[in-house]
Every structure is written in structure tokens, then in C-alpha cells.
Write a protein that holds these residues in place. Structure first.
Motif, PDB file in Angstrom:
ATOM      1  N   VAL A  25     -17.223 -15.144  31.032  1.00 19.43           N
ATOM      2  CA  VAL A  25     -15.913 -14.658  30.604  1.00 19.43           C
ATOM      3  C   VAL A  25     -15.935 -14.502  29.089  1.00 19.43           C
ATOM      4  CG1 VAL A  25     -13.424 -15.080  30.620  1.00 19.43           C
ATOM      5  CG2 VAL A  25     -14.843 -15.905  32.530  1.00 19.43           C
ATOM      6  N   HIS A  26     -15.567 -13.332  28.587  1.00 17.67           N
ATOM      7  CA  HIS A  26     -15.694 -13.087  27.145  1.00 17.67           C
ATOM      8  C   HIS A  26     -14.643 -12.077  26.691  1.00 17.67           C
ATOM      9  CE1 HIS A  26     -18.959 -14.119  24.163  1.00 17.67           C
ATOM     10  NE2 HIS A  26     -18.159 -13.378  23.420  1.00 17.67           N
ATOM     11  N   GLY A  27     -14.083 -12.314  25.516  1.00 14.79           N
ATOM     12  CA  GLY A  27     -13.139 -11.382  24.911  1.00 14.79           C
ATOM     13  C   GLY A  27     -13.841 -10.361  24.041  1.00 14.79           C
ATOM     14  N   THR A  28     -13.365  -9.138  24.059  1.00 16.71           N
ATOM     15  CA  THR A  28     -14.000  -8.086  23.259  1.00 16.71           C
ATOM     16  C   THR A  28     -13.813  -8.290  21.768  1.00 16.71           C
ATOM     17  OG1 THR A  28     -12.015  -6.695  23.434  1.00 16.71           O
ATOM     18  CG2 THR A  28     -13.747  -6.377  25.100  1.00 16.71           C
ATOM     19  N   ASP A  29     -12.790  -9.055  21.355  1.00 21.64           N
ATOM     20  CA  ASP A  29     -12.518  -9.263  19.933  1.00 21.64           C
ATOM     21  C   ASP A  29     -12.975 -10.634  19.439  1.00 21.64           C
ATOM     22  OD1 ASP A  29     -11.430  -6.768  20.053  1.00 21.64           O
ATOM     23  OD2 ASP A  29      -9.380  -7.363  19.574  1.00 21.64           O
ATOM     24  N   ASP A  30     -13.883 -11.257  20.155  1.00 18.96           N
ATOM     25  CA  ASP A  30     -14.429 -12.543  19.726  1.00 18.96           C
ATOM     26  C   ASP A  30     -15.282 -12.326  18.484  1.00 18.96           C
ATOM     27  OD1 ASP A  30     -15.818 -14.979  19.441  1.00 18.96           O
ATOM     28  OD2 ASP A  30     -15.915 -15.295  21.599  1.00 18.96           O
ATOM     29  N   GLU A  31     -14.877 -12.911  17.366  1.00 13.79           N
ATOM     30  CA  GLU A  31     -15.622 -12.767  16.120  1.00 13.79           C
ATOM     31  C   GLU A  31     -16.624 -13.889  15.901  1.00 13.79           C
ATOM     32  OE1 GLU A  31     -15.662 -10.244  14.102  1.00 13.79           O
ATOM     33  OE2 GLU A  31     -14.174  -9.140  15.282  1.00 13.79           O
ATOM     34  N   ASN A  32     -16.489 -14.997  16.639  1.00 13.45           N
ATOM     35  CA  ASN A  32     -17.422 -16.113  16.481  1.00 13.45           C
ATOM     36  C   ASN A  32     -18.718 -15.869  17.246  1.00 13.45           C
ATOM     37  OD1 ASN A  32     -14.522 -17.304  16.195  1.00 13.45           O
ATOM     38  ND2 ASN A  32     -15.847 -18.800  15.203  1.00 13.45           N
ATOM     39  N   ILE A  33     -18.590 -15.510  18.501  1.00 12.27           N
ATOM     40  CA  ILE A  33     -19.743 -15.117  19.312  1.00 12.27           C
ATOM     41  C   ILE A  33     -19.440 -13.723  19.823  1.00 12.27           C
ATOM     42  CG2 ILE A  33     -21.207 -15.653  21.295  1.00 12.27           C
ATOM     43  CD1 ILE A  33     -20.470 -18.574  20.931  1.00 12.27           C
ATOM     44  N   ARG A  34     -19.973 -12.746  19.145  1.00 13.78           N
ATOM     45  CA  ARG A  34     -19.547 -11.364  19.330  1.00 13.78           C
ATOM     46  C   ARG A  34     -20.024 -10.792  20.667  1.00 13.78           C
ATOM     47  NH1 ARG A  34     -18.358  -8.074  14.511  1.00 13.78           N
ATOM     48  NH2 ARG A  34     -19.367  -6.395  15.690  1.00 13.78           N
ATOM     49  N   TYR A  35     -19.174  -9.952  21.221  1.00 13.63           N
ATOM     50  CA  TYR A  35     -19.480  -9.303  22.494  1.00 13.63           C
ATOM     51  C   TYR A  35     -20.712  -8.414  22.380  1.00 13.63           C
ATOM     52  CZ  TYR A  35     -18.346  -7.134  27.019  1.00 13.63           C
ATOM     53  OH  TYR A  35     -18.378  -6.707  28.325  1.00 13.63           O
ATOM     54  N   ASP A  36     -20.861  -7.789  21.202  1.00 10.40           N
ATOM     55  CA  ASP A  36     -21.983  -6.865  21.016  1.00 10.40           C
ATOM     56  C   ASP A  36     -23.259  -7.551  20.554  1.00 10.40           C
ATOM     57  OD1 ASP A  36     -21.463  -7.478  18.365  1.00 10.40           O
ATOM     58  OD2 ASP A  36     -20.862  -5.450  17.787  1.00 10.40           O
ATOM     59  N   GLY A  37     -23.232  -8.867  20.397  1.00  3.96           N
ATOM     60  CA  GLY A  37     -24.428  -9.607  20.027  1.00  3.96           C
ATOM     61  C   GLY A  37     -24.748  -9.643  18.551  1.00  3.96           C
ATOM     62  N   ALA A  38     -23.939  -8.997  17.712  1.00  2.00           N
ATOM     63  CA  ALA A  38     -24.154  -9.051  16.273  1.00  2.00           C
ATOM     64  C   ALA A  38     -23.870 -10.459  15.754  1.00  2.00           C
ATOM     65  CB  ALA A  38     -23.260  -8.032  15.571  1.00  2.00           C
ATOM     66  N   PRO A  39     -24.397 -10.820  14.570  1.00  2.00           N
ATOM     67  CA  PRO A  39     -24.126 -12.154  14.023  1.00  2.00           C
ATOM     68  C   PRO A  39     -22.632 -12.422  13.923  1.00  2.00           C
ATOM     69  CG  PRO A  39     -25.866 -11.091  12.778  1.00  2.00           C
ATOM     70  CD  PRO A  39     -25.318 -10.045  13.700  1.00  2.00           C
ATOM     71  N   GLY A  40     -22.216 -13.580  14.389  1.00  2.00           N
ATOM     72  CA  GLY A  40     -20.801 -13.925  14.393  1.00  2.00           C
ATOM     73  C   GLY A  40     -20.331 -14.472  13.067  1.00  2.00           C
ATOM     74  N   SER A  41     -19.029 -14.560  12.929  1.00  2.00           N
ATOM     75  CA  SER A  41     -18.420 -15.135  11.730  1.00  2.00           C
ATOM     76  C   SER A  41     -18.146 -16.614  11.972  1.00  2.00           C
ATOM     77  CB  SER A  41     -17.121 -14.393  11.415  1.00  2.00           C
ATOM     78  OG  SER A  41     -16.188 -14.544  12.483  1.00  2.00           O
ATOM     79  N   GLY A  42     -17.449 -17.244  11.067  1.00  2.00           N
ATOM     80  CA  GLY A  42     -17.079 -18.634  11.246  1.00  2.00           C
ATOM     81  C   GLY A  42     -18.194 -19.581  10.848  1.00  2.00           C
ATOM     82  N   VAL A  43     -18.124 -20.785  11.391  1.00  2.00           N
ATOM     83  CA  VAL A  43     -19.027 -21.851  10.983  1.00  2.00           C
ATOM     84  C   VAL A  43     -20.459 -21.586  11.436  1.00  2.00           C
ATOM     85  CG1 VAL A  43     -19.474 -24.318  11.144  1.00  2.00           C
ATOM     86  CG2 VAL A  43     -17.112 -23.472  11.064  1.00  2.00           C
ATOM     87  N   ALA A  44     -20.627 -21.232  12.710  1.00  2.00           N
ATOM     88  CA  ALA A  44     -21.967 -21.001  13.256  1.00  2.00           C
ATOM     89  C   ALA A  44     -22.167 -19.504  13.455  1.00  2.00           C
ATOM     90  CB  ALA A  44     -22.122 -21.732  14.583  1.00  2.00           C
ATOM     91  N   ARG A  45     -22.996 -18.910  12.622  1.00  2.00           N
ATOM     92  CA  ARG A  45     -23.223 -17.453  12.707  1.00  2.00           C
ATOM     93  C   ARG A  45     -24.250 -17.160  13.800  1.00  2.00           C
ATOM     94  NH1 ARG A  45     -21.358 -14.020   9.217  1.00  2.00           N
ATOM     95  NH2 ARG A  45     -23.202 -12.672   9.346  1.00  2.00           N
TER      96      ARG A  45
END
Length: 289
Positions: free
Chosen positions: A190-210
Motif C-alpha cells: 500500500v503506497h501513496g503517490t505523494d509520499d516524499e519520504n519513500i517515493r513511489y517512483d523510487g527516487a531518493p526520498g526527503s526527510g531523515v532517511a533518504r
């Protein structure tokens, strides 16, 4: 894969833990069972976990292992996403283990101190399941791992590195590290399309753990290959799209995409989109090893 250090700043605790705890309205929903606290010796130390047993237990009973996210705890996970209430209704046991330093060694160097130092979380969780199964009438063909964020990564690690899981339910996470020869296992992601921490598209995420892992569709395709699945069928309702694949020996691989959702565990109160806890349990109930 590029993974930054998991920090423990107080403001970050508020932000990440809120993503686990404050999603289903009142976390104090009345339950009828009981929670017990446990410790198990492992790898030269002592590890802790909680067990929720409903008042009425089916025998032999399924076991759901709920893995908290980064900077969470088993207690917060128990309070936050409603597994106890579903256990009351369906007669299964829920375990809420604690990661070392509020994180799990899920592979690929993630996350936090456990990832840096190689904490044996796979061994701990295996020992915990064995201990619970000795104390309660657990059906070993119906052991399930679910989790949020770093906890979802750990659920995948258990599927990749053990033969315990009948199914995995991952929310807002990804898969890191080696998964060369996994046993076939049913998977719901289950995943949200606007997840910036663990991105849907697999790009490096934002936040504490990239986190820099595979895209969600790529990960879904990986498990469809492992499970020898037929071509998936897509259905949509409101903001939720489900890609469902039926697989060999009764297994299934489902991808549930929530349009516009961020890094969170979707709850029944979230714009009526879906109740992830109930959805994952229904998926688990349909699959055994």
C-alpha cells in the motif's frame, strides 16, 4: 543505494511517529483482550516485544507481527493503527516488537544504528515468533508480517531471508538489500503517490532517511515474478487503484495505490479512501503457507 543516517531529533520523532499514530482517529478504541510484555535473549542481548491476545482466540490462531516505523516503538504501533480491534473480531494474535534504537536493520545499510552495526533483527524476530508459538496455539502456516516505512522494509526482509511468512503487508515502504532467492509469499503493498519520504517512483526520498530503493511498480513486478503470477488486473474506486495478480499455488500479489496520499498508514477516517489495517487482514486471511 544511497541511505542517510537516521537521526533522533525530537522534531523528527513528532513528524514520523505522527505518521504512524494519528491516522485512525481515537487510538484508545476499546478492546476486549489483553496485552502482555515480554523479553527474549538474542545475540548477546535482551530484546522486547508486546503480545495482544483477544478474549476469544481461534485455535490454531494466526499471528500478525506489526513492525513499527523509524523512530517508533511497538507500543506506538499498537496504539496507532487498530490491529487489536481487528484481532478481537477475527480471533488472531498480534505481536509488536521493538527495534533497537527505534529502527530496524532492513538491509542495504538501513536503518539507523541497527543498519550501521548489523543488528540481527531477522534472528530476533524469528526467535520471537518461536517463543510466541511455544506459549500460544499459533498456526505456523498463518504467520504474517506487516509494517509501516522502516517496518515495511523489515517485513520484506523477513520474506527475503526466512520461510516464516505466509504473506506480507507493506505500507509506505520499500525493499532494500539482497533478495536473491526468496520463497514465494503473497504480498500486499500500500503506497501513496505523494509520499516524499519513500517515493513511489523510487527516487531518493526527503526527510531523515533518504531512501533510494526500487520504484513501487518495480518492486511489485519483482514479487509477481517470484510468485509466478498471471497478468495483473486493475480496478479503481475514488482515489484507490488496486493492481491484483493471482499466482501459483493460490498466492497473490496486490499493489494498492492511493492517489495524493503521503507517508502514512491510511486509516478508515482518511477521506473514506480505505482502511489499510482491515484491507491487509482480509488479504492475510485469504492466504496461508
Amino acid at each position: 543505494m544511497r541511505i542517510a543516517t537516521l537521526a533522533a531529533a525530537a522534531v523528527t520523532v513528532v513528524l514520523l511517529v505522527a505518521g504512524i499514530v494519528l491516522l485512525r482517529g481515537d487510538p484508545g478504541t476499546a478492546t476486549t483482550g489483553s496485552t502482555s510484555l515480554h523479553e527474549v535473549g538474542h545475540d548477546g542481548g535482551t530484546r522486547s516485544y508486546r503480545v495482544y491476545r483477544p478474549a476469544t482466540l481461534s485455535e490454531p490462531a494466526p499471528l500478525v507481527v506489526m513492525l513499527h516505523g523509524g523512530l517508533g516503538t511497538g507500543e506506538l504501533a499498537q496504539r496507532g493503527v487498530g490491529w487489536d480491534a481487528v484481532a478481537d473480531a477475527e480471533g488472531f494474535v498480534v505481536a509488536y516488537p521493538d527495534g533497537v534504537g527505534r529502527a530496524w536493520n532492513a538491509g542495504g545499510g538501513c536503518c539507523g544504528n541497527p543498519g550501521r552495526t548489523g543488528v540481527d533483527d531477522v534472528g530476533f524476530l524469528t526467535a520471537m515468533v518461536d517463543e510466541i508459538a511455544r506459549a500460544l496455539p499459533i498456526d505456523r502456516a498463518r504467520i504474517y508480517f506487516t509494517g509501516m516505512s522502516n517496518g515495511a522494509m523489515m517485513a520484506y526482509a523477513m520474506a527475503c531471508r526466512t520461510a516464516l511468512a505466509a504473506a506480507v503487508g507493506a505500507v509506505a515502504g520499500t525493499q532494500l538489500g539482497d533478495c536473491a532467492q526468496p520463497d514465494p509469499v503473497s504480498v500486499m503493498h500500500v503506497h501513496g503517490t505523494d509520499d516524499e519520504n519513500i517515493r513511489y517512483d523510487g527516487a531518493p526520498g526527503s526527510g531523515v532517511a533518504r531512501i533510494d530503493g526500487p520504484s513501487v511498480p518495480e518492486l511489485n513486478g519483482f514479487w509477481r515474478t517470484v510468485d509466478e503470477c498471471a497478468a495483473p488486473v486493475s480496478t479503481s474506486s475514488d482515489r484507490v487503484t488496486t493492481l491484483r495478480a493471482t499466482c501459483r499455488d493460490g498466492r497473490a500479489v496486490d499493489l494498492v495505490t492511493v492517489a495524493g496520499a503521503g507517508h502514512r498508514w491510511p486509516g478508515a477516517d482518511e477521506h473514506g479512501a480505505l482502511d489499510a489495517t482491515r484491507m491487509i487482514w482480509d488479504f492475510f486471511a485469504a492466504h496461508h503457507r
